[in-house]
Enzyme design. Sequence first.
Site, mmCIF file in Angstrom:
data_model
loop_
_atom_site.group_PDB
_atom_site.id
_atom_site.type_symbol
_atom_site.label_atom_id
_atom_site.label_comp_id
_atom_site.label_asym_id
_atom_site.label_seq_id
_atom_site.Cartn_x
_atom_site.Cartn_y
_atom_site.Cartn_z
ATOM 1 N N SER A 145 27.220 25.648 29.746
ATOM 2 C CA SER A 145 26.069 26.543 29.890
ATOM 3 C C SER A 145 25.306 26.539 28.575
ATOM 4 O O SER A 145 25.905 26.359 27.502
ATOM 5 C CB SER A 145 26.540 27.972 30.189
ATOM 6 O OG SER A 145 25.453 28.874 30.081
ATOM 7 N N TYR A 155 31.678 34.868 26.987
ATOM 8 C CA TYR A 155 31.201 33.880 27.971
ATOM 9 C C TYR A 155 30.715 32.624 27.235
ATOM 10 O O TYR A 155 31.089 31.495 27.573
ATOM 11 C CB TYR A 155 30.083 34.476 28.828
ATOM 12 C CG TYR A 155 29.549 33.515 29.870
ATOM 13 C CD1 TYR A 155 30.287 33.201 30.997
ATOM 14 C CD2 TYR A 155 28.308 32.892 29.705
ATOM 15 C CE1 TYR A 155 29.811 32.299 31.943
ATOM 16 C CE2 TYR A 155 27.813 32.002 30.647
ATOM 17 C CZ TYR A 155 28.572 31.705 31.767
ATOM 18 O OH TYR A 155 28.099 30.814 32.701
HETATM 19 P P1 NAI Z 1 29.742 31.788 40.889
HETATM 20 O O1 NAI Z 1 30.392 32.978 40.264
HETATM 21 O O2 NAI Z 1 29.023 31.964 42.178
HETATM 22 O O3 NAI Z 1 30.787 30.610 41.101
HETATM 23 C C1 NAI Z 1 32.027 30.536 40.479
HETATM 24 C C2 NAI Z 1 33.062 30.115 41.506
HETATM 25 O O4 NAI Z 1 34.306 29.970 40.794
HETATM 26 C C3 NAI Z 1 33.268 31.140 42.611
HETATM 27 O O5 NAI Z 1 33.261 30.513 43.868
HETATM 28 C C4 NAI Z 1 34.628 31.733 42.284
HETATM 29 O O6 NAI Z 1 35.352 32.167 43.439
HETATM 30 C C5 NAI Z 1 35.311 30.568 41.591
HETATM 31 N N1 NAI Z 1 36.429 30.985 40.741
HETATM 32 C C6 NAI Z 1 36.473 32.050 39.891
HETATM 33 N N2 NAI Z 1 37.673 32.124 39.308
HETATM 34 C C7 NAI Z 1 38.410 31.086 39.778
HETATM 35 C C8 NAI Z 1 39.731 30.632 39.550
HETATM 36 N N3 NAI Z 1 40.557 31.282 38.707
HETATM 37 N N4 NAI Z 1 40.157 29.520 40.193
HETATM 38 C C9 NAI Z 1 39.340 28.887 41.069
HETATM 39 N N5 NAI Z 1 38.091 29.272 41.334
HETATM 40 C C10 NAI Z 1 37.625 30.362 40.696
HETATM 41 O O7 NAI Z 1 28.743 31.211 39.784
HETATM 42 P P2 NAI Z 1 27.582 30.103 39.799
HETATM 43 O O8 NAI Z 1 26.320 30.771 39.424
HETATM 44 O O9 NAI Z 1 27.639 29.254 41.000
HETATM 45 O O10 NAI Z 1 28.069 29.246 38.524
HETATM 46 C C11 NAI Z 1 28.952 28.168 38.650
HETATM 47 C C12 NAI Z 1 29.271 27.597 37.284
HETATM 48 O O11 NAI Z 1 28.080 27.341 36.545
HETATM 49 C C13 NAI Z 1 30.114 28.515 36.391
HETATM 50 O O12 NAI Z 1 30.962 27.707 35.596
HETATM 51 C C14 NAI Z 1 29.069 29.180 35.522
HETATM 52 O O13 NAI Z 1 29.636 29.645 34.307
HETATM 53 C C15 NAI Z 1 28.122 28.013 35.304
HETATM 54 N N6 NAI Z 1 26.766 28.371 34.928
HETATM 55 C C16 NAI Z 1 26.005 29.168 35.745
HETATM 56 C C17 NAI Z 1 24.708 29.465 35.386
HETATM 57 C C18 NAI Z 1 23.854 30.335 36.231
HETATM 58 O O14 NAI Z 1 22.810 30.806 35.718
HETATM 59 N N7 NAI Z 1 24.200 30.573 37.507
HETATM 60 C C19 NAI Z 1 24.098 28.936 34.146
HETATM 61 C C20 NAI Z 1 24.999 28.099 33.374
HETATM 62 C C21 NAI Z 1 26.268 27.834 33.764
#
Ligand code: NAI
Length: 249
Positions: A145, A155
């Site tokens: 990120s 984070y």
């Molecule tokens: P999100 O929170 O919707 O997706 C994260 C997923 O990881 C969820 O489906 C959750 O159930 C799963 N998860 C959480 N803990 C877990 C574990 N212990 N084992 C297996 N699965 C687990 O978030 P989003 O927005 O889709 O982001 C996805 C990735 O992108 C993350 O790594 C986030 O940090 C990164 N990111 C997101 C940004 C944004 O603005 N949405 C910007 C930069 C990076």
Amino acid sequence: MGRFDGKVAIVTGAAQGIGEAYARALAQEGANVVVADVNAERGERVAKQITADGGTAAYRQVDVSVVASTTAMAESTVDQFGGIDLLVNNAAIYGGMKLNLLLAVDWDYYKRFMAVNFDGALLCTRAVARHMRKRGGGAIVNQSSTAAWTYSSFYGLAKAGVNSLTQQLATELGGSGIRINAIAPGPTDTEATRTVTPPEIVRQMVERLPIKRMGTPADLVGLCLFLLSAEAGWITGQIFNVDGGQVMR
Ligand code: NAI
């Protein structure tokens, strides 16, 4: 013909948001995709939808912070699809995460957070590496990120760790024909972002971006697929921003 015909890909955190978009896109280009996530209900739904759309997918429940869970994910993938070629380390505690200072965050929460958001990428890589070697190599994308370069407390610290992990592992994996790179998205419109970032903060962030809109999961998919593909065969250990110009390094 898809770029990933015959390949087997695991995408962690693929039950929703950006990971779901990666999983769908890989399946559309021919990969057999394992939707790996701690959330069974949503993960099952994504795998079923990919299959209904004509792709090949299976759901695996995994907690990326638990060694036995990550090795079980890798082994059951090999049992079902015959090997592993591609891994996307996208899972993280993000939607609904607690916001606090490094100086004040509850220590147990901090340890759990780092175990998932930082160690998780290493554990999943350790779990798949020997299977990739058996196939003669593979490719890994870590989800970082732009928070790694801007203030965002633990984070951002975890994402800075993911960046360094990408660089360190590139050396350990390169001799086995396994490449590893990271994508650092800027603010991306997902359900999770809407729970973490108040609309006014989003508005201020967008105002400062050279390209004046939030990103979408679709903005990230192209680079992820490129990095996993043979076209990126001489690229490893790199961190790529996809962020509307938010961070210029
Ligand atoms: P999100 O929170 O919707 O997706 C994260 C997923 O990881 C969820 O489906 C959750 O159930 C799963 N998860 C959480 N803990 C877990 C574990 N212990 N084992 C297996 N699965 C687990 O978030 P989003 O927005 O889709 O982001 C996805 C990735 O992108 C993350 O790594 C986030 O940090 C990164 N990111 C997101 C940004 C944004 O603005 N949405 C910007 C930069 C990076």
